[in-house]
Write a protein that holds these residues in place. Structure first.
Motif, mmCIF file in Angstrom:
data_model
loop_
_atom_site.group_PDB
_atom_site.id
_atom_site.type_symbol
_atom_site.label_atom_id
_atom_site.label_comp_id
_atom_site.label_asym_id
_atom_site.label_seq_id
_atom_site.Cartn_x
_atom_site.Cartn_y
_atom_site.Cartn_z
ATOM 1 N N LYS A 1 0.802 -1.218 0.000
ATOM 2 C CA LYS A 1 0.000 0.000 0.000
ATOM 3 C C LYS A 1 0.840 1.276 0.000
ATOM 4 O O LYS A 1 0.387 2.308 -0.450
ATOM 5 C CB LYS A 1 -0.936 0.002 1.215
ATOM 6 C CG LYS A 1 -2.032 -1.020 1.108
ATOM 7 C CD LYS A 1 -2.992 -0.927 2.269
ATOM 8 C CE LYS A 1 -4.102 -1.949 2.116
ATOM 9 N NZ LYS A 1 -5.037 -1.906 3.246
ATOM 10 N N GLU A 2 2.057 1.246 0.508
ATOM 11 C CA GLU A 2 2.869 2.459 0.580
ATOM 12 C C GLU A 2 3.234 2.985 -0.803
ATOM 13 O O GLU A 2 3.352 4.182 -0.981
ATOM 14 C CB GLU A 2 4.144 2.191 1.381
ATOM 15 C CG GLU A 2 3.866 1.944 2.864
ATOM 16 C CD GLU A 2 5.135 1.657 3.626
ATOM 17 O OE1 GLU A 2 6.214 1.753 3.036
ATOM 18 O OE2 GLU A 2 5.035 1.331 4.814
ATOM 19 N N MET A 3 3.416 2.105 -1.775
ATOM 20 C CA MET A 3 3.810 2.523 -3.109
ATOM 21 C C MET A 3 2.613 2.883 -3.980
ATOM 22 O O MET A 3 2.792 3.427 -5.048
ATOM 23 C CB MET A 3 4.618 1.413 -3.782
ATOM 24 C CG MET A 3 5.981 1.205 -3.175
ATOM 25 S SD MET A 3 7.091 2.595 -3.452
ATOM 26 C CE MET A 3 7.491 2.334 -5.162
ATOM 27 N N ASP A 4 1.396 2.597 -3.555
ATOM 28 C CA ASP A 4 0.230 2.893 -4.374
ATOM 29 C C ASP A 4 0.136 4.378 -4.702
ATOM 30 O O ASP A 4 -0.193 4.744 -5.821
ATOM 31 C CB ASP A 4 -1.053 2.444 -3.669
ATOM 32 C CG ASP A 4 -1.234 0.933 -3.713
ATOM 33 O OD1 ASP A 4 -0.513 0.285 -4.491
ATOM 34 O OD2 ASP A 4 -2.086 0.424 -2.974
ATOM 35 N N ILE A 5 0.432 5.235 -3.739
ATOM 36 C CA ILE A 5 0.355 6.676 -3.963
ATOM 37 C C ILE A 5 1.405 7.102 -4.986
ATOM 38 O O ILE A 5 1.126 7.893 -5.883
ATOM 39 C CB ILE A 5 0.517 7.441 -2.636
ATOM 40 C CG1 ILE A 5 -0.685 7.138 -1.731
ATOM 41 C CG2 ILE A 5 0.663 8.931 -2.877
ATOM 42 C CD1 ILE A 5 -0.545 7.680 -0.336
ATOM 43 N N GLU A 6 2.610 6.560 -4.881
ATOM 44 C CA GLU A 6 3.674 6.917 -5.829
ATOM 45 C C GLU A 6 3.316 6.454 -7.238
ATOM 46 O O GLU A 6 3.551 7.180 -8.203
ATOM 47 C CB GLU A 6 4.991 6.302 -5.383
ATOM 48 C CG GLU A 6 5.527 6.925 -4.098
ATOM 49 C CD GLU A 6 6.793 6.242 -3.615
ATOM 50 O OE1 GLU A 6 7.342 5.412 -4.354
ATOM 51 O OE2 GLU A 6 7.217 6.549 -2.494
ATOM 52 N N ILE A 7 2.763 5.263 -7.361
ATOM 53 C CA ILE A 7 2.355 4.761 -8.674
ATOM 54 C C ILE A 7 1.223 5.624 -9.223
ATOM 55 O O ILE A 7 1.201 5.949 -10.412
ATOM 56 C CB ILE A 7 1.945 3.276 -8.576
ATOM 57 C CG1 ILE A 7 3.181 2.419 -8.286
ATOM 58 C CG2 ILE A 7 1.267 2.816 -9.859
ATOM 59 C CD1 ILE A 7 2.880 0.990 -7.933
ATOM 60 N N TYR B 1 0.785 8.788 -8.626
ATOM 61 C CA TYR B 1 1.406 10.031 -9.084
ATOM 62 C C TYR B 1 2.045 9.843 -10.456
ATOM 63 O O TYR B 1 1.959 10.726 -11.312
ATOM 64 C CB TYR B 1 2.468 10.513 -8.093
ATOM 65 C CG TYR B 1 1.904 11.156 -6.848
ATOM 66 C CD1 TYR B 1 0.743 11.907 -6.885
ATOM 67 C CD2 TYR B 1 2.555 11.014 -5.632
ATOM 68 C CE1 TYR B 1 0.235 12.506 -5.745
ATOM 69 C CE2 TYR B 1 2.055 11.610 -4.482
ATOM 70 C CZ TYR B 1 0.897 12.350 -4.547
ATOM 71 O OH TYR B 1 0.403 12.944 -3.417
ATOM 72 N N ILE B 2 2.698 8.713 -10.673
ATOM 73 C CA ILE B 2 3.323 8.441 -11.964
ATOM 74 C C ILE B 2 2.257 8.352 -13.055
ATOM 75 O O ILE B 2 2.401 8.936 -14.131
ATOM 76 C CB ILE B 2 4.161 7.142 -11.897
ATOM 77 C CG1 ILE B 2 5.373 7.356 -10.988
ATOM 78 C CG2 ILE B 2 4.590 6.697 -13.289
ATOM 79 C CD1 ILE B 2 6.121 6.086 -10.645
#
Length: 54
Positions: free
Chosen positions: A13-19, A21-22
């Motif tokens: 879940k931590e990387m979902d926001i970064e993905i 944004y991409i």
């Protein structure tokens, strides 16, 4: 595409926001390119119409 979803599920879940944004960044870039093409074609039509009047 299935590989992409596999990566999302493995990362957590931590990387979902970064993905997200991409993805949003890519969508904005594509929209800017498409918008620039539409504006360019519109200006080209205006220029040709002015040229025909002369």
């Amino acid at each position: 595409m299935s590989n992409y979803f596999g990566i999302v599920l493995k990362v957590g879940k931590e990387m979902d926001i970064e993905i997200a944004y991409i993805i949003v960044g890519v969508m904005i870039l594509v929209a800017a390119i498409v918008g620039a093409g539409i504006i360019y074609s519109g200006l080209e039509k205006i220029a040709k119409a002015i040229e025909k009047q002369k």
